[in-house]
Motif scaffolding. Sequence first.
Motif, short mmCIF file in Angstrom:
data_model
loop_
_atom_site.label_atom_id
_atom_site.label_comp_id
_atom_site.label_asym_id
_atom_site.label_seq_id
_atom_site.Cartn_x
_atom_site.Cartn_y
_atom_site.Cartn_z
N LYS A 74 0.83 -1.20 0.00
CA LYS A 74 0.00 0.00 0.00
C LYS A 74 0.87 1.25 0.00
O LYS A 74 0.57 2.24 -0.68
CB LYS A 74 -0.92 0.00 1.22
CG LYS A 74 -2.18 -0.83 1.06
CD LYS A 74 -3.09 -0.67 2.27
CE LYS A 74 -4.39 -1.42 2.09
NZ LYS A 74 -5.28 -1.27 3.27
N SER B 290 1.91 2.64 -3.24
CA SER B 290 0.92 3.28 -4.10
C SER B 290 0.92 4.79 -3.86
O SER B 290 0.61 5.24 -2.75
CB SER B 290 -0.47 2.72 -3.81
OG SER B 290 -1.47 3.53 -4.40
N LYS C 103 -1.19 7.09 -4.78
CA LYS C 103 -2.51 7.59 -4.40
C LYS C 103 -2.82 7.26 -2.94
O LYS C 103 -3.30 8.11 -2.20
CB LYS C 103 -3.59 7.00 -5.31
CG LYS C 103 -4.99 7.52 -4.99
CD LYS C 103 -6.03 6.90 -5.91
CE LYS C 103 -7.41 7.51 -5.65
NZ LYS C 103 -7.85 7.39 -4.24
N TRP C 104 -2.57 6.02 -2.54
CA TRP C 104 -2.84 5.62 -1.16
C TRP C 104 -2.00 6.43 -0.18
O TRP C 104 -2.51 6.91 0.84
CB TRP C 104 -2.56 4.13 -0.97
CG TRP C 104 -2.96 3.62 0.39
CD1 TRP C 104 -4.19 3.16 0.76
CD2 TRP C 104 -2.13 3.55 1.56
NE1 TRP C 104 -4.18 2.79 2.09
CE2 TRP C 104 -2.94 3.02 2.60
CE3 TRP C 104 -0.81 3.86 1.82
CZ2 TRP C 104 -2.44 2.80 3.88
CZ3 TRP C 104 -0.31 3.65 3.10
CH2 TRP C 104 -1.12 3.13 4.11
N ASP D 173 -3.31 10.04 0.08
CA ASP D 173 -4.55 10.13 0.86
C ASP D 173 -4.28 9.98 2.36
O ASP D 173 -4.79 10.76 3.17
CB ASP D 173 -5.53 9.05 0.41
CG ASP D 173 -6.06 9.32 -1.00
OD1 ASP D 173 -6.01 10.48 -1.44
OD2 ASP D 173 -6.53 8.36 -1.64
#
Length: 243
Positions: free
Chosen positions: A8, A11, A13-14, A17
Amino acid sequence: MRWTLFYKLGSPKWFYDISGKWVPFLSVITAAVLLPALIWGLAFAPEDYLQGNSYRIIFIHVPSAFLAQAVYMMMAVAAVIHLVWKMKMADIALTVLVPIGASFTMLALVSGAIWGKPTWGTWWQWDARLTSMLILFFLYIGLFALRNALQNHHAERACAVLTLVGVVNIPIIKFSVQWWNTLHQGTTLTLTEKPSMAIDMLIPLLLSIAGFYLFLFLVTIQRLRVEILVRERKTVWVSRLIS
């Protein structure tokens, strides 16, 4: 479970966020630790019986020297992850850490020179510790130049390899005082020996080191978030975020 978190974190994007939730907390705790530590050390800690007030630069010099090396080790870990697992976030981390590490190294060199003038009578000495720290600064500059000279995957791999080659300098910095006859004083803080500093000097120094590390994490996260937006600007999720 642990491997799931590991992937994770790979990533963009993860990470973008989740890291947005960390920034406010880190900002508050960094200010709460770093500012009192520097005020205590620079203004209220007692004067040293040998060096007088000139010793107060250690509350900046020691943490910045620690972080100059710590950032490089973080880059080495990112380089290994990038070479082995080809994770995009590892190269992003390697990219953003270079100017941060260079900044802390420069701060360590400049503050060391300010300390050295009244202590040794000179701004600079080709001392083993100082010279190896200067080499570390040149490594950072070399990585920055290499990143900008090459393009795409060639730059990623070349920077990762050069980072791992430069790791050999870190133990040289750490043990230079023991290996060579050097002007630089020995290690003040160790895990195996009782600190030689008075407690009212030691506490603000430890707080200053902690505050610098918190500041490092805060700046790194912020730079990672910016770099992610730059690299992922053509993706749908970034387009939605910006619009």
